[in-house]
Design an enzyme around this catalytic site. Structure first.
Site, PDB file in Angstrom:
ATOM      1  N   ARG A  14      22.273   0.521   5.303  1.00 25.95           N
ATOM      2  CA  ARG A  14      22.336  -0.034   6.657  1.00 25.95           C
ATOM      3  C   ARG A  14      21.249  -1.073   6.826  1.00 25.95           C
ATOM      4  O   ARG A  14      20.144  -0.937   6.262  1.00 25.95           O
ATOM      5  CB  ARG A  14      22.126   1.041   7.729  1.00 25.95           C
ATOM      6  N   GLY A  79      14.507   8.342  -4.257  1.00 22.05           N
ATOM      7  CA  GLY A  79      13.490   8.285  -5.297  1.00 22.05           C
ATOM      8  C   GLY A  79      14.071   8.392  -6.698  1.00 22.05           C
ATOM      9  O   GLY A  79      15.282   8.333  -6.904  1.00 22.05           O
ATOM     10  N   HIS A 237      10.038   5.489  -0.231  1.00 18.76           N
ATOM     11  CA  HIS A 237      10.899   6.646  -0.444  1.00 18.76           C
ATOM     12  C   HIS A 237      11.438   7.052   0.913  1.00 18.76           C
ATOM     13  O   HIS A 237      10.674   7.240   1.860  1.00 18.76           O
ATOM     14  CB  HIS A 237      10.122   7.794  -1.078  1.00 18.76           C
ATOM     15  N   ASP A 238      12.744   7.188   1.020  1.00 21.65           N
ATOM     16  CA  ASP A 238      13.355   7.383   2.339  1.00 21.65           C
ATOM     17  C   ASP A 238      12.806   8.598   3.076  1.00 21.65           C
ATOM     18  O   ASP A 238      12.651   8.578   4.300  1.00 21.65           O
ATOM     19  CB  ASP A 238      14.885   7.442   2.248  1.00 21.65           C
ATOM     20  N   THR A 239      12.469   9.654   2.329  1.00 21.49           N
ATOM     21  CA  THR A 239      11.920  10.829   3.012  1.00 21.49           C
ATOM     22  C   THR A 239      10.539  10.550   3.582  1.00 21.49           C
ATOM     23  O   THR A 239      10.176  11.073   4.641  1.00 21.49           O
ATOM     24  CB  THR A 239      11.857  12.034   2.061  1.00 21.49           C
ATOM     25  N   ASN A 297      12.709  20.285  -2.607  1.00 21.51           N
ATOM     26  CA  ASN A 297      13.902  19.450  -2.607  1.00 21.51           C
ATOM     27  C   ASN A 297      15.113  20.368  -2.704  1.00 21.51           C
ATOM     28  O   ASN A 297      15.345  20.987  -3.744  1.00 21.51           O
ATOM     29  CB  ASN A 297      13.843  18.501  -3.815  1.00 21.51           C
TER      30      ASN A 297
END
Length: 488
Positions: A14, A79, A237-239, A297
């Protein structure tokens, strides 16, 4: 001031505009595009060139709408995956997908050279067969000639930063996911890599979140119709970006960043690397503002996504809303699975894999679509409780509230199940936490926000949050005993 976040996940990417005004952040999605891996004879790859083409389209639309009001852009992705650049910065291969099978058995071979305990001591990262460390070992074993041509290794967001700016640089939060970075020393784990005969010279300098990588290249600016705006490294890293946007008002909480994966943990000032975290296979990933994310995770909505994909192949095109409605009507707590069991990593058909697991563990076998989806969601909630209990044991303190962020918060049933399973209130939102965190770090880099605490106050002020209180905890308590035996 307006900022542009590119947020790439396992299913889609997005382009999101963030506008910060009167201490409130508003988000506007201006472009969405699919992220579909491609299987070719040598394995499963990410289509990185197509993704960059789509990102430029997102930048073109942002520039057309907002022109000079656009102040910067930043990219976050998942990641562990990376690309290799050779002479004259040629991309040697499309990056491999972490679900590609070429790393099978590689982690165990690494343990024969460097013991598991030593790898964890140097990196603090949980053991997963697709960690970058084992992917690089697979390169050395299976494609040594191509690896010998490599001059630079770049993680996925770093590749896109390079495409935008021509600058080759790493970023802290994503570097820590590799199991090749030493969080205690703040540099790459050179000793570990040397013992495994891996090329240390490939690894770039690592920058903290909020670093200005450089301006976009003039040709990219001309192609997209924008000025030479700066590209900033967020928590790439998206997290890390999602956790930066957790609307917590105090330090004692557990977060769940829920999407294809569920990242379940808490924020700490220093990595927690000891026998307990090694035994539990917890991980210490880098965060924004000099923090670390002590987490587990956990396989997330992947189970439901793959069920939906299987049924779609059979011509049954059901929305996630449809599946959740079916699950709501199904009988509760009939069977549970361990979401992280190897049989769910990449099965041919997820519904059949869930049914087989229940059959083999002597539980009632879910038959209908609603039964299967409810089993998956209840099992996720059980695993969240398991992680919560382990975190509290490690830290020797109670985490009285759970903050759930990301796309999974749209699944009201999962939020309710999580509150019921854990016996803790669940504060759900924001949905677009990753994009929000990305944008907040850009604002911090540009001097508009002072620090992470101020950013989180902005999140609390800007988004609707919903709290789920625990209900029917006794029924869940009984089933949790079954779940514990499965995980053990």
């Amino acid at each position: 001031m307006r900022y542009l976040a590119f947020d790439l996940g396992a299913e889609s990417g997005r382009a999101i505009i963030g506008t910060l005004e009167d201490a409130r952040l508003t988000l506007e999605e201006i472009y969405r595009f699919p992220n579909e891996p491609v299987r070719i004879p040598d394995g499963l790859h990410w289509d990185v060139l197509r993704l960059f083409h789509e990102m430029k389209e997102g930048l073109r639309r942002a520039a057309a709408r907002y022109g000079n009001d656009l102040k910067s852009l930043a990219v976050d992705t998942w990641g562990v995956d990376f690309g290799l650049l050779g002479e004259k910065d040629v991309l040697l291969s499309n990056p491999y997908h972490y679900r590609d099978g070429r790393t099978e058995g590689v982690m165990e071979e690494a343990f024969e050279i460097v013991p598991r305990e030593e790898i964890f001591s140097q990196t603090g990262i949980q053991f997963m067969p697709f960690n970058s460390l084992y992917q690089l070992l697979a390169w050395r074993q299976q494609q040594p000639a191509l690896l010998s041509q490599a001059q630079t290794l770049l993680m996925m967001p770093d590749i896109f930063n390079f495409f935008f700016t021509g600058v080759k640089a790493g970023e802290f939060t994503n570097a820590t996911t590799t199991q090749m970075y030493n969080p205690r020393t703040g540099i790459w784990a050179v000793d570990l890599l040397t013992k495994l005969d891996l090329p240390v010279n490939l690894l770039p300098a690592v920058n903290p979140p909020g670093t200005v990588i450089g301006p976009i290249l003039p040709r990219v600016a001309r192609e997209t119709g924008t000025g030479e705006i700066p590209v900033i490294a967020p928590g790439s890293h998206d997290t890390a970006s999602a956790v930066a946007a957790v609307p917590a008002a105090g330090p004692d909480y557990m977060y769940i960043s829920c999407g294809t994966w569920s990242l379940v943990g808490t924020e700490v000032k220093e990595p927690v690397i000891n026998e307990q975290t090694l035994h539990l296979n917890f991980t210490n990933e880098g965060g924004v503002g000099g923090t670390f994310r002590l987490l587990k995770n956990v396989t997330g909505l992947w189970l439901v996504q793959e069920c939906r994909r299987t049924w779609a192949r059979r011509g049954e095109n059901l929305s996630y809303g449809d599946l959740t409605a079916m699950a709501r009507e199904a009988k509760p707590l009939q069977a549970v699975v361990d979401p992280d069991h190897p049989s769910f990593l990449n099965p041919e058909e997820m519904p059949a894999a869930i049914q087989a697991y229940c059959r083999e563990t002597g539980q009632p076998v879910p038959e209908t679509k609603g039964d299967i989806v409810r089993c998956a969601l209840e099992s996720l909630a059980m695993k969240y409780r398991w992680v919560l209990e382990k975190l509290e044991g490690i830290l020797e303190k109670k985490l009285p509230v759970i903050h759930m962020v990301g796309g999974g918060t749209q699944n009201e049933l999962l939020c309710r199940f999580t509150a019921n399973a854990t016996g803790r209130p669940v504060v759900a939102g924001p949905v677009e936490a990753t994009a929000a965190g990305n944008l907040l770090v850009q604002a911090m880099a540009m001097g508009e926000i002072k620090n992470l605490d101020e950013g989180r106050e902005i999140v609390r002020r800007s988004f609707v949050l919903r709290t789920y209180e625990p209900e029917n905890t006794g029924t869940w308590e009984e089933k949790y005993g079954v779940f514990i035996k499965l995980v053990s």
